[in-house]
Scaffold this motif. Structure first.
Motif, PDB file in Angstrom:
ATOM      1  N   ALA A  75      34.610 -61.048  77.231  1.00 15.73           N
ATOM      2  CA  ALA A  75      34.027 -60.818  75.911  1.00 15.73           C
ATOM      3  C   ALA A  75      32.753 -59.983  76.026  1.00 15.73           C
ATOM      4  O   ALA A  75      32.504 -59.088  75.196  1.00 15.73           O
ATOM      5  CB  ALA A  75      33.735 -62.155  75.229  1.00 15.73           C
ATOM      6  N   ALA A  76      31.949 -60.255  77.047  1.00 15.78           N
ATOM      7  CA  ALA A  76      30.707 -59.501  77.244  1.00 15.78           C
ATOM      8  C   ALA A  76      30.995 -58.045  77.577  1.00 15.78           C
ATOM      9  O   ALA A  76      30.317 -57.132  77.090  1.00 15.78           O
ATOM     10  CB  ALA A  76      29.870 -60.148  78.346  1.00 15.78           C
ATOM     11  N   LEU A  77      32.007 -57.814  78.409  1.00 11.39           N
ATOM     12  CA  LEU A  77      32.393 -56.439  78.732  1.00 11.39           C
ATOM     13  C   LEU A  77      32.885 -55.716  77.482  1.00 11.39           C
ATOM     14  O   LEU A  77      32.560 -54.540  77.267  1.00 11.39           O
ATOM     15  CB  LEU A  77      33.467 -56.449  79.822  1.00 11.39           C
ATOM     16  N   SER A  78      33.637 -56.417  76.644  1.00 14.48           N
ATOM     17  CA  SER A  78      34.117 -55.808  75.398  1.00 14.48           C
ATOM     18  C   SER A  78      32.948 -55.421  74.514  1.00 14.48           C
ATOM     19  O   SER A  78      32.970 -54.364  73.856  1.00 14.48           O
ATOM     20  CB  SER A  78      35.038 -56.791  74.657  1.00 14.48           C
ATOM     21  N   ASP A  79      31.925 -56.241  74.496  1.00 12.13           N
ATOM     22  CA  ASP A  79      30.713 -55.951  73.721  1.00 12.13           C
ATOM     23  C   ASP A  79      30.015 -54.713  74.272  1.00 12.13           C
ATOM     24  O   ASP A  79      29.617 -53.806  73.524  1.00 12.13           O
ATOM     25  CB  ASP A  79      29.787 -57.171  73.768  1.00 12.13           C
ATOM     26  N   ALA A  80      29.885 -54.647  75.591  1.00 15.32           N
ATOM     27  CA  ALA A  80      29.183 -53.520  76.216  1.00 15.32           C
ATOM     28  C   ALA A  80      29.920 -52.209  75.999  1.00 15.32           C
ATOM     29  O   ALA A  80      29.299 -51.152  75.816  1.00 15.32           O
ATOM     30  CB  ALA A  80      29.001 -53.789  77.708  1.00 15.32           C
ATOM     31  N   ARG A  81      31.256 -52.260  76.009  1.00 13.92           N
ATOM     32  CA  ARG A  81      32.036 -51.040  75.845  1.00 13.92           C
ATOM     33  C   ARG A  81      32.352 -50.728  74.387  1.00 13.92           C
ATOM     34  O   ARG A  81      32.869 -49.641  74.093  1.00 13.92           O
ATOM     35  CB  ARG A  81      33.347 -51.149  76.635  1.00 13.92           C
TER      36      ARG A  81
END
Length: 418
Positions: free
Chosen positions: A345-351
């Protein structure tokens, strides 16, 4: 026994076959028959609101052809009529979209009285009749179909968009129960382009009525140096599409959808910064999830991600003890998928930012490596050193040992190679 019995394959099975997509399930409509006739043929009745029967050999659903008449507000306010006098064309006319109103007889011949094949070829989602406005669920279903078929180039016909706005203006969507909203939203999240579901609802005005917490993000600016897309809702939908593109599970996609709800509560005087939006967002995520009856698995992941996502992004700056405490809150030392889901979820937020769709996210491997080092120490190691400790003191000491183990690792990572 009636001699007029005829059955036709209808709906998604016909549509998806014509599009060259896998057919998940097959539904049939029967004309020229009655419930008594169906029972005599061995079909098993299962329908509550109108006659639906299961084929005794295949288990596939067979519904008697029917017409419907609006009799009240909302999606349940309909009176149905079935009988041998109801034609196939009558039944297809009550359906929502022309692409869902194509039938096929047992010899493979198509029956397409409302131009569904033409609209499939034109990649167009268009209503069958003006009766479309009578059922508010069709707003959600259309938005879901728009999301599902967006990768194939489908669009909503202009005249159908006008009917969507009419349904919203009439107040019909206000009668949608939260559980039904969640059912359609969950299916939309499973598509390759879930953002289209929400933009379709936004464009007709329905998003503010059925998902006001998301609609409140529209027009809320963010710092352009961090978020070139600026708009908070645009960022949110980019996050969800990233999660979908990477094949992440539905709980992760839901978490990506709601993690920034707190930005809608930022005082305008503080725009475009959003200090404390993580803290402000947690109660919103909890209330949103409760209202829609979202499963606990989805809700709990979304709450953890909302509360911790800013700290996850700063993971490589954290001191060892702060890092251990963060790992604990991310369930890094417990069995299950929660830790990996939060990182996804955090990676999705960053990208989920314009120009950052394929950006590296070193925080994820950093946290995995930190977890692996810290996890080499367990409570038994504490008791071996200090057997007199009990209760919470054991956990506190374990935290200290793990932080001590991370200190040289962190220092080595921060030191540039010679």
């Amino acid at each position: 026994m009636s001699t007029g019995f005829r059955r036709y394959l209808v709906g998604g099975a016909v549509r998806d076959r014509l599009l060259g997509l896998p057919v998940q399930e097959r539904d049939w409509v029967v004309v020229g028959s009655t419930p008594e006739d169906m029972a005599a043929r061995g079909y098993k009745p299962v329908g509550k609101d109108f006659p639906v029967f299961l084929d005794p050999h295949t288990g596939e659903e067979h519904a008697l052809a029917r017409t419907e008449r609006k009799s009240g507000r909302g999606y349940q306010g309909f009176a149905f009529h079935t009988g041998p006098d109801v034609t196939l064309e009558d039944d297809l006319r009550r359906r929502d979209l022309t692409v869902n109103a194509i039938a096929e007889d047992e010899h493979g011949t198509l029956v397409d009285p409302y131009g569904g094949v033409r609209d499939l070829q034109a990649r167009q989602l268009r209503h069958v009749s003006e009766a479309f406005v009578e059922d508010p669920v069709r707003v959600l279903r259309l938005a879901r179909f728009a999301a599902r078929f967006a990768p194939l180039g489908f669009h909503v016909a202009e005249e159908t968009q006008a009917l969507l706005r009419q349904i919203v203006a009439s107040g019909e969507v206000d009668h949608l129960v939260p559980e039904r909203v969640w059912q359609e939203m969950k299916k939309a999240l499973a598509t390759a382009a879930p953002s289209v579901f929400f933009t379709t609802l936004r464009d007709c005005g329905a998003l503010a009525r059925v998902l006001p917490e998301l609609a409140a993000l529209s027009g809320v600016p963010q710092r352009a140096d961090y978020h070139p897309e600026v708009d908070s809702l645009v960022h949110t939908l980019l996050c969800v599409d990233v999660a979908a593109r990477l094949g992440y599970g539905l709980p992760v996609r839901y978490s990506a959808l709601v993690h920034d709800l707190g930005k809608a509560l930022t005082p305008r005087a503080e725009w475009p910064s959003h200090r404390m939006h993580d803290v402000r967002g947690v109660p919103l995520v909890e209330a949103f999830s409760a209202r829609l009856r979202v499963p606990a698995e989805y809700r709990d992941l979304a709450v953890v991600h909302t509360r911790e996502h800013l700290l996850i992004h700063r993971a490589m700056e954290l001191r060892p003890m702060t890092l251990v405490e963060l790992l604990e809150r991310l369930h890094a030392f417990r069995p299950g998928e929660r830790f990996e889901q939060v990182l996804q979820a955090a990676l999705s937020d960053a990208r989920g930012r314009l120009g950052f769709e394929d950006a590296d996210y070193p925080q994820a491997p950093y946290l995995r490596e930190a977890r692996a080092i810290a996890a080499t120490l367990q409570a038994r190691d504490v008791l071996a050193q200090t057997p007199e400790l009990q209760g919470p003191a054991i956990g506190a000491r374990l935290r200290e040992l793990r932080a001590a183990a991370l200190k040289p690792w962190r220092a080595a990572r921060a030191t540039p190679p010679a």
